[in-house]
Design an enzyme around this catalytic site. Sequence first.
Site, mmCIF file in Angstrom:
data_model
loop_
_atom_site.group_PDB
_atom_site.id
_atom_site.type_symbol
_atom_site.label_atom_id
_atom_site.label_comp_id
_atom_site.label_asym_id
_atom_site.label_seq_id
_atom_site.Cartn_x
_atom_site.Cartn_y
_atom_site.Cartn_z
ATOM 1 C CE LYS A 114 -3.883 46.559 39.835
ATOM 2 N NZ LYS A 114 -4.852 45.692 40.826
ATOM 3 N N GLY B 36 -0.906 37.514 34.410
ATOM 4 C CA GLY B 36 -2.582 37.760 34.604
ATOM 5 C C GLY B 36 -2.913 36.848 33.457
ATOM 6 C CB SER B 37 -6.505 36.352 32.491
ATOM 7 O OG SER B 37 -7.192 37.763 32.329
ATOM 8 C CB THR B 38 -4.564 34.746 27.043
ATOM 9 O OG1 THR B 38 -3.559 34.158 28.113
ATOM 10 C CG2 THR B 38 -4.458 35.353 25.891
ATOM 11 N N GLY C 55 -3.615 39.742 29.245
ATOM 12 C CA GLY C 55 -2.305 39.945 28.760
ATOM 13 C C GLY C 55 -2.881 40.578 27.491
ATOM 14 C CD GLU D 137 5.924 35.089 31.984
ATOM 15 O OE1 GLU D 137 5.395 33.992 31.476
ATOM 16 O OE2 GLU D 137 7.457 34.904 31.646
ATOM 17 C CB CYS E 124 0.254 30.132 34.827
ATOM 18 S SG CYS E 124 1.428 30.286 36.011
ATOM 19 C CD GLU F 63 -5.418 29.653 32.733
ATOM 20 O OE1 GLU F 63 -5.584 31.381 32.240
ATOM 21 O OE2 GLU F 63 -4.403 29.983 33.559
HETATM 22 P P1 NAD Z 1 -6.325 38.858 35.830
HETATM 23 O O1 NAD Z 1 -6.100 39.472 34.158
HETATM 24 O O2 NAD Z 1 -7.899 39.057 36.067
HETATM 25 O O3 NAD Z 1 -5.955 40.024 36.541
HETATM 26 C C1 NAD Z 1 -4.422 39.956 36.984
HETATM 27 C C2 NAD Z 1 -4.043 41.633 37.549
HETATM 28 O O4 NAD Z 1 -4.548 42.526 36.191
HETATM 29 C C3 NAD Z 1 -4.896 41.636 38.551
HETATM 30 O O5 NAD Z 1 -3.956 42.710 38.910
HETATM 31 C C4 NAD Z 1 -5.794 42.735 37.784
HETATM 32 O O6 NAD Z 1 -6.164 43.919 38.821
HETATM 33 C C5 NAD Z 1 -5.586 43.450 36.855
HETATM 34 N N1 NAD Z 1 -5.966 44.029 35.970
HETATM 35 C C6 NAD Z 1 -7.411 43.393 35.530
HETATM 36 N N2 NAD Z 1 -8.097 43.912 34.658
HETATM 37 C C7 NAD Z 1 -7.453 44.858 33.931
HETATM 38 C C8 NAD Z 1 -7.602 45.935 32.892
HETATM 39 N N3 NAD Z 1 -8.916 46.319 32.546
HETATM 40 N N4 NAD Z 1 -6.043 46.707 33.198
HETATM 41 C C9 NAD Z 1 -5.279 46.566 33.252
HETATM 42 N N5 NAD Z 1 -4.663 45.784 34.468
HETATM 43 C C10 NAD Z 1 -6.089 44.981 35.113
HETATM 44 O O7 NAD Z 1 -5.275 37.344 35.739
HETATM 45 P P2 NAD Z 1 -6.289 36.961 37.298
HETATM 46 O O8 NAD Z 1 -7.726 36.491 37.518
HETATM 47 O O9 NAD Z 1 -5.361 37.719 38.884
HETATM 48 O O10 NAD Z 1 -5.059 36.021 37.485
HETATM 49 C C11 NAD Z 1 -5.245 34.113 37.039
HETATM 50 C C12 NAD Z 1 -4.664 34.369 35.868
HETATM 51 O O11 NAD Z 1 -3.395 34.643 36.019
HETATM 52 C C13 NAD Z 1 -4.578 33.504 35.020
HETATM 53 O O12 NAD Z 1 -4.806 32.908 33.721
HETATM 54 C C14 NAD Z 1 -2.974 32.265 35.226
HETATM 55 O O13 NAD Z 1 -3.011 31.549 34.035
HETATM 56 C C15 NAD Z 1 -2.538 33.831 35.081
HETATM 57 N N6 NAD Z 1 -1.053 33.513 35.820
HETATM 58 C C16 NAD Z 1 -0.288 33.398 35.051
HETATM 59 C C17 NAD Z 1 1.331 32.859 34.882
HETATM 60 C C18 NAD Z 1 2.240 32.765 34.307
HETATM 61 O O14 NAD Z 1 3.321 32.752 34.972
HETATM 62 N N7 NAD Z 1 2.692 33.079 33.048
HETATM 63 C C19 NAD Z 1 1.007 32.985 36.532
HETATM 64 C C20 NAD Z 1 -0.049 33.116 37.626
HETATM 65 C C21 NAD Z 1 -1.253 33.560 37.154
#
Ligand code: NAD
Length: 499
Positions: A193, A246-248, A251, A269, A304, A402
């Site tokens: 996804k 994605g975001s904490t 997560g 992550e 990230c 962040e």
């Molecule tokens: P996000 O958490 O908003 O979204 C990430 C993914 O989760 C997307 O595909 C989104 O559609 C999905 N998502 C969002 N809400 C959801 C829910 N309620 N249920 C299920 N899935 C859901 O993050 P973002 O804004 O896309 O990315 C930025 C974040 O990613 C930053 O916090 C960054 O630090 C992190 N990141 C971490 C790493 C790592 O390796 N640690 C690498 C890249 C990005």
Amino acid sequence: MTTLTHSTKEWHARAASLRYETGHFIDGRYVDSAAKGRFTVVNPATGAALCEASAGSAADIDLAVASAKRAFASRVWSRKAPRDRMEILATYSRLLEANVERFALLDTLCMGKPINDMVTIDVPAAAKNFAYFGELVDKIDGTVTATAADAFHYILREPLGVVGCIVPWNYPLLMAAWKVAPALAAGNSVVLKPAEQSPLSGLLMAQLFVEAGGPPGVFNVVNGLGETAGAALALHMDVAKIAFTGSTEIGKQMLIYAGQSNMKRVSLECGGKTPQIFLADLPDIDTAVTYAINGIFGNMGEVCNAGSRLLIDRPIAKQFLARFVERGKDAYRAGDPLDPSTNLGPLVTASHRTRVMNYIARGKSEGARLEFGGNSPELPGSFVNPTLFSGVNNRMTIAQEEIFGPVAAAIEVNGIDEALQVANDSIYGLAASVWTRDLTVAHKTVRDLEAGVIWVNCFDHGDMTQPFGGYKQSGQGRDKCVESLISYTQTKSAWINLG
Ligand code: NAD
């Protein structure tokens, strides 16, 4: 390294004639959403609509998971001879590389990344992921343990089943590769996804897997919003693991979904607030400043592990900051991401720009000194200029949260003890670096920093052997490396009675 020498005009011509799919990819073919839903993808460099992508719902996720489950049960991939799986993954890796231009355009158009970064960093790194994990397929053994004479005990290492991969928009192709490559190499089937801001490159990835000889149904992609398609995947009873980047905040939600459904495994992550410690005895101040600039302004700070906190030893603080200001304010110039000389694209969306600008306003109001930037250039897209705050206190919002934009916070410290205390004063622990000539200090700092990835006298160096992932609220689990592949397997113990 991949080289493409198109001019800006040629890239625009290629973008204009680019053909791409916008449906889901399920069971080896493109399909529309069951409910026909669509969402608009916007090019952040122009603010104009790029396309309407299929918006997946729980029904589409059901179809994709069923397809992945059938493929897994049929053993067409999960039990394929390791050599054959390796060959397909090697072919696939080369096919990704051969399609560098299409991938570069797709991610650049969706999320604004400079095209040159896609060509030289993201696409080659994604291809390398599949090559690396493909090479590992027949290197992961089971074991026979020591037993008494009346028993024979062996442990098999088996794939999990259906793995759901949920990824962000900042490195759309590469973050998907970090999850999908080890999952497939271990013999699992996958439902990916992608982020709703960047839904296109994942589709091409799955299509090319089939073109490389991968069986249909093994690698599926459903696009859609996080709270619908993402939630349906994470809550699905037939998904054995969610691999999330994605975001904490989201997560944490993944852990809740796992508890509300089938106790599926979850790897996370998540976010970071990476400290770079520059001690007074660092080897070369100009090199350190160069790394500091690239570490926070590269990929628009949408990284990230972006080195967003600069912890500078007081004796060198003035000199370090003067050089950072002199060179950093013009090192990254906002421009057309399809211009190969551009190194600063727009932020991913207008709303993300607003979020970053709010943090900049917060930095000012909490008393940090704006050295440069803090504004947007006169361009139509969602750009923010590289920004440096000095005089930052680690309790300020811009040092704790962040920002995910090109905003650096410089904090002065007195020696390594205070640097360590400030570095670890964070909910995050993804990465950190220390710059010093003193070997003892370097090793002690590595030991005492609460972070999963640490660099000494460099920043963001590494290769596929390096586990990537965080301590504390930066997540759990590691990408890249052998440990990652292992995390997409489970053990089965067989105790044979010989008595
Ligand atoms: P996000 O958490 O908003 O979204 C990430 C993914 O989760 C997307 O595909 C989104 O559609 C999905 N998502 C969002 N809400 C959801 C829910 N309620 N249920 C299920 N899935 C859901 O993050 P973002 O804004 O896309 O990315 C930025 C974040 O990613 C930053 O916090 C960054 O630090 C992190 N990141 C971490 C790493 C790592 O390796 N640690 C690498 C890249 C990005």
